[in-house]
Motif scaffolding. Structure first.
Motif, PDB file in Angstrom:
ATOM      1  N   ASP A   1      11.015   1.163  -3.810  1.00  0.00           N
ATOM      2  CA  ASP A   1      10.815   1.460  -2.379  1.00  0.00           C
ATOM      3  C   ASP A   1       9.344   1.729  -2.037  1.00  0.00           C
ATOM      4  O   ASP A   1       8.987   1.850  -0.866  1.00  0.00           O
ATOM      5  N   HIS A   2       8.476   1.775  -3.059  1.00  0.00           N
ATOM      6  CA  HIS A   2       7.051   2.022  -2.838  1.00  0.00           C
ATOM      7  C   HIS A   2       6.176   0.822  -3.187  1.00  0.00           C
ATOM      8  O   HIS A   2       4.986   0.822  -2.875  1.00  0.00           O
TER       9      HIS A   2
ATOM     10  N   ASP B   1       7.872  11.853  -2.795  1.00  0.00           N
ATOM     11  CA  ASP B   1       8.630  11.655  -4.036  1.00  0.00           C
ATOM     12  C   ASP B   1       8.301  12.678  -5.121  1.00  0.00           C
ATOM     13  O   ASP B   1       8.152  12.342  -6.287  1.00  0.00           O
TER      14      ASP B   1
ATOM     15  N   HIS C   1       3.625   5.872  -7.005  1.00  0.00           N
ATOM     16  CA  HIS C   1       4.378   5.609  -8.230  1.00  0.00           C
ATOM     17  C   HIS C   1       5.065   4.257  -8.093  1.00  0.00           C
ATOM     18  O   HIS C   1       4.950   3.597  -7.063  1.00  0.00           O
TER      19      HIS C   1
ATOM     20  N   HIS D   1       8.290   3.146  -8.146  1.00  0.00           N
ATOM     21  CA  HIS D   1       9.646   2.853  -7.670  1.00  0.00           C
ATOM     22  C   HIS D   1       9.619   1.751  -6.614  1.00  0.00           C
ATOM     23  O   HIS D   1       8.683   1.652  -5.820  1.00  0.00           O
TER      24      HIS D   1
ATOM     25  N   HIS E   1       8.373  13.918 -10.178  1.00  0.00           N
ATOM     26  CA  HIS E   1       9.487  13.288  -9.461  1.00  0.00           C
ATOM     27  C   HIS E   1      10.572  13.235 -10.541  1.00  0.00           C
ATOM     28  O   HIS E   1      10.633  12.270 -11.289  1.00  0.00           O
TER      29      HIS E   1
HETATM   30 ZN   LIG Z   1      10.501   7.492  -6.183  1.00  0.00          ZN
END
Ligand SMILES: [Zn+2]
Ligand SMILES: [Zn+2]
Ligand SMILES: [Zn+2]
Length: 254
Positions: free
Chosen positions: A78-79, A171, A74, A76, A153
């Protein structure tokens, strides 16, 4: 197939900036967690799931020489934040990096990294990316079948991925029974377990254990952990025999 945990921490990583809790101050290397990502090496492919803000550090630490592609769960930060750091692979091997993601995630990447995808400029130093739009159906990468597992999520749909006997889920805080069917029979399951207390968008330790109980893999590893979960060595002792907290740098063979 060889799996290497590149990062096992939640979005802030551990230690968290300016936090003086016992986990963030721990001297145990297993309590230091970069943002979540995993390296999958099969006979045919070297794949990474997600490219977070620690991607560069992770590629250097594991001495990765090339990758065949990145699978995104996904959008976000942090990814995805490390996407620009695939450039050395493009330069060294004179190639495009294949990325695989849902249409919504690709749209977010094209917004966030507009200079990469904007043909008007063709700036020579940018990463060369080839975007592959995927849906919730199995697809092939150089002969390896990859099966997306869709979950939620909070309200955001997220993809986990199964490759042969390995399944990686992060997540999520909800997976339908229908999607869980695709996970059954997996030998190794990696799943997110944020902390012990209820969270709006992540499985807790107890909820992750419930999924493990339903799937009954040979081994399960928890990831995307918060400093609020507790010390690695203490929490590890509370888990069933075949369930482990993952840690950065952990390698497993399947
Ligand atoms: Zn996430
Ligand atoms: Zn995350
Ligand atoms: Zn802390």
């Amino acid at each position: 197939m060889k799996i290497t945990f590149l990062g096992t921490g939640t979005s802030q990583g551990i230690p968290v900036i300016a936090c003086d809790c016992e986990v963030c101050l721990s001297k145990n290397e297993k309590d230091k967690r970069l943002r979540v990502s995993i390296l999958i090496e099969t006979k045919n492919n070297t794949l990474v799931i997600d490219s977070g803000p620690d991607f560069r550090t992770q590629m250097l630490r594991e001495d990765v020489q090339d990758i065949d592609g990145i699978l995104y769960t996904h959008e976000h930060k942090d990814h995805v934040a490390g996407l620009d750091d695939v450039r050395p692979f493009c330069f060294k091997h004179n190639k495009e990096i294949e990325i695989y993601a849902h249409q919504r995630v690709l749209k977010a990447l094209k917004g966030e990294f507009h200079y990469i995808f904007d043909d008007r400029f063709n700036y020579p130093g940018i990463p060369r990316i080839h975007a592959n739009e995927i849906t919730n159906t199995a697809f092939q990468i150089n002969g390896d079948e990859v099966t997306p597992i869709e979950g939620l999520h909070y309200k955001l749909p997220v993809f986990g991925y199964r490759i042969k006997d390995f399944t990686y889920i992060t997540d999520m805080n909800y997976i339908s029974e229908k999607e869980l069917e695709k996970v059954k029979g997996t030998k190794v399951l990696v799943i997110n377990a944020l902390q012990k207390t209820e969270h709006i968008s992540h499985f807790t330790l107890a909820q992750a254990l419930e999924i493990v109980e339903k799937i009954k893999p040979e081994k399960a590893y928890f990831t995307h952990m918060s400093h609020t979960l507790g010390l690695h060595d203490e929490v590890s002792q509370e888990l069933p025999k075949n369930v482990f907290l993952a840690y950065d740098g952990l390698e497993i063979e399947i």
